[in-house]
Design an enzyme around this catalytic site. Structure first.
Site, PDB file in Angstrom:
ATOM      1  CD  GLU A  40       2.935   2.942   7.701  1.00 48.36           C
ATOM      2  OE1 GLU A  40       3.572   2.435   6.780  1.00 48.36           O
ATOM      3  OE2 GLU A  40       2.397   2.265   8.592  1.00 48.36           O
ATOM      4  CB  SER A  42      -0.978  -0.001   1.177  1.00 43.82           C
ATOM      5  OG  SER A  42      -0.302   0.148   2.395  1.00 43.82           O
ATOM      6  CG  ASN A  43       3.588   2.685   2.948  1.00 42.67           C
ATOM      7  OD1 ASN A  43       3.403   3.856   3.215  1.00 42.67           O
ATOM      8  ND2 ASN A  43       3.353   1.709   3.816  1.00 42.67           N
ATOM      9  CG  ASP A 101      13.102  -0.755  12.813  1.00 43.84           C
ATOM     10  OD1 ASP A 101      12.949  -0.572  11.593  1.00 43.84           O
ATOM     11  OD2 ASP A 101      12.523  -1.651  13.447  1.00 43.84           O
ATOM     12  CG  ASN A 144      12.230   0.826   6.937  1.00 51.01           C
ATOM     13  OD1 ASN A 144      11.512   0.214   6.135  1.00 51.01           O
ATOM     14  ND2 ASN A 144      12.144   0.626   8.248  1.00 51.01           N
ATOM     15  CG  LEU A 153       8.718  -8.273   6.278  1.00 50.76           C
ATOM     16  CD1 LEU A 153       7.767  -9.447   6.433  1.00 50.76           C
ATOM     17  CD2 LEU A 153       8.565  -7.304   7.432  1.00 50.76           C
ATOM     18  CG  HIS A 191       9.218   1.352  12.277  1.00 45.20           C
ATOM     19  ND1 HIS A 191       9.500   0.010  12.199  1.00 45.20           N
ATOM     20  CD2 HIS A 191       8.738   1.566  13.537  1.00 45.20           C
ATOM     21  CE1 HIS A 191       9.218  -0.574  13.354  1.00 45.20           C
ATOM     22  NE2 HIS A 191       8.750   0.349  14.182  1.00 45.20           N
ATOM     23  CB  ILE A 220      19.422  -3.537   3.922  1.00 45.47           C
ATOM     24  CG1 ILE A 220      17.966  -3.332   3.510  1.00 45.47           C
ATOM     25  CG2 ILE A 220      20.357  -3.018   2.833  1.00 45.47           C
ATOM     26  CD1 ILE A 220      17.571  -3.933   2.188  1.00 45.47           C
TER      27      ILE A 220
HETATM   28  C1  GRF Z   1       3.915  -0.582   6.672  1.00 40.14           C
HETATM   29  O1  GRF Z   1       3.187  -0.483   7.866  1.00 40.14           O
HETATM   30  C2  GRF Z   1       5.323  -0.082   6.849  1.00 40.14           C
HETATM   31  O2  GRF Z   1       5.434   0.942   7.782  1.00 40.14           O
HETATM   32  C3  GRF Z   1       6.043  -1.297   7.366  1.00 40.14           C
HETATM   33  O3  GRF Z   1       5.462  -2.376   6.679  1.00 40.14           O
HETATM   34  C4  GRF Z   1       4.131  -2.038   6.296  1.00 40.14           C
HETATM   35  C5  GRF Z   1       4.036  -2.253   4.832  1.00 40.14           C
HETATM   36  O4  GRF Z   1       2.732  -2.076   4.368  1.00 40.14           O
HETATM   37  N1  GRF Z   1       7.465  -1.188   7.216  1.00 40.14           N
HETATM   38  P1  GRF Z   1       2.458  -2.016   2.837  1.00 40.14           P
HETATM   39  O5  GRF Z   1       3.050  -3.288   2.221  1.00 40.14           O
HETATM   40  O6  GRF Z   1       3.107  -0.789   2.287  1.00 40.14           O
HETATM   41  O7  GRF Z   1       0.966  -1.985   2.692  1.00 40.14           O
END
Ligand code: GRF
Length: 215
Positions: free
Chosen positions: A175, A13-14, A146, A103, A86, A105, A89
């Protein structure tokens, strides 16, 4: 134009927020979407936008990051965005893209970060902590989960929420605003990373973490 690679492991989604952002249309191009999961839903988003995908397959049990580095260089990638990726790196990639990997978070680092703090684990920990606020953090990536320099944070009141799922939903909306905002600043060169040791980073809306506890 800032040429970026977006690393994902899940829903994306990001990634979509970056691709849909009107403010990034003339500033940022997503050249490739990279994943360690061959069937991740984010690859479908990449296909929808006709963006190349790159699967981090394993040779003799491990991901060959040297192949990836060659590939990223060959397509002239200037910046890497981790959006729900996940895997750790490795140092060799961090060195090549020094201060050029960010990144997102889903909490207010340095709280609720580190190994194992991803997805709903984060939001459950926030919910159980009685924090009054949660939020999103964009930070530079270094060799520790992080722990890279915080670039930007945005917070949201969660005192009216009753579950970790509700927190996740509210934070995700943030986000989707914060990541495009930070990328815009980077593409416009309003945030500089090269002199990070001299603290020349411009902080956007960095949240004061003090008093982040429900009374
Ligand atoms: C998000 O909450 C981001 O902050 C974290 O992983 C999630 C990824 O969500 N690192 P998406 O795949 O972008 O929907």
């Amino acid at each position: 134009m800032l040429r970026i690679a977006v690393f994902v492991s899940g829903r994306g989604s990001n990634l979509r927020a970056i691709l849909d952002s009107p403010k990034l249309k003339d500033l940022v191009t997503v050249e490739v979407v990279i994943s360690d999961k061959v069937n991740c839903p984010a690859f479908e988003i990449a296909e929808e936008f006709s963006i190349d995908t790159y699967y981090l397959s394993r040779k003799e049990g491990s991901i060959q990051y040297s192949d990836l580095i060659k590939y990223l260089r060959s397509i002239d990638i200037g910046f890497i965005v981790l959006a729900g990726f996940l895997k750790m790196i490795p140092a060799e990639l961090i060195q090549v893209f020094k201060n050029r990997i960010i990144n997102i978070h889903p909490a207010l680092l340095p709280s609720f970060g580190g190994k194992g703090m991803y997805g709903m684990n984060v939001h459950r920990a926030v919910f159980n902590s009685s924090a009054a606020f949660s939020g999103a953090t964009v930070h530079l990536v270094n060799e520790v989960y992080d722990a890279g320099e915080i670039i930007a944070q945005r917070s949201v009141d969660i005192t009216d929420l009753n579950s970790a799922e509700q927190i996740a939903e509210r934070v995700l909306k943030l986000e989707h605003e914060l990541l495009p905002d930070v990328l815009e600043q980077i593409a416009l060169k309003k945030i500089y990373f090269d002199n990070i040791e001299t603290k020349s980073i411009h902080l956007i809306d960095k949240t004061d973490l003090i008093s982040n506890v429900k009374k």
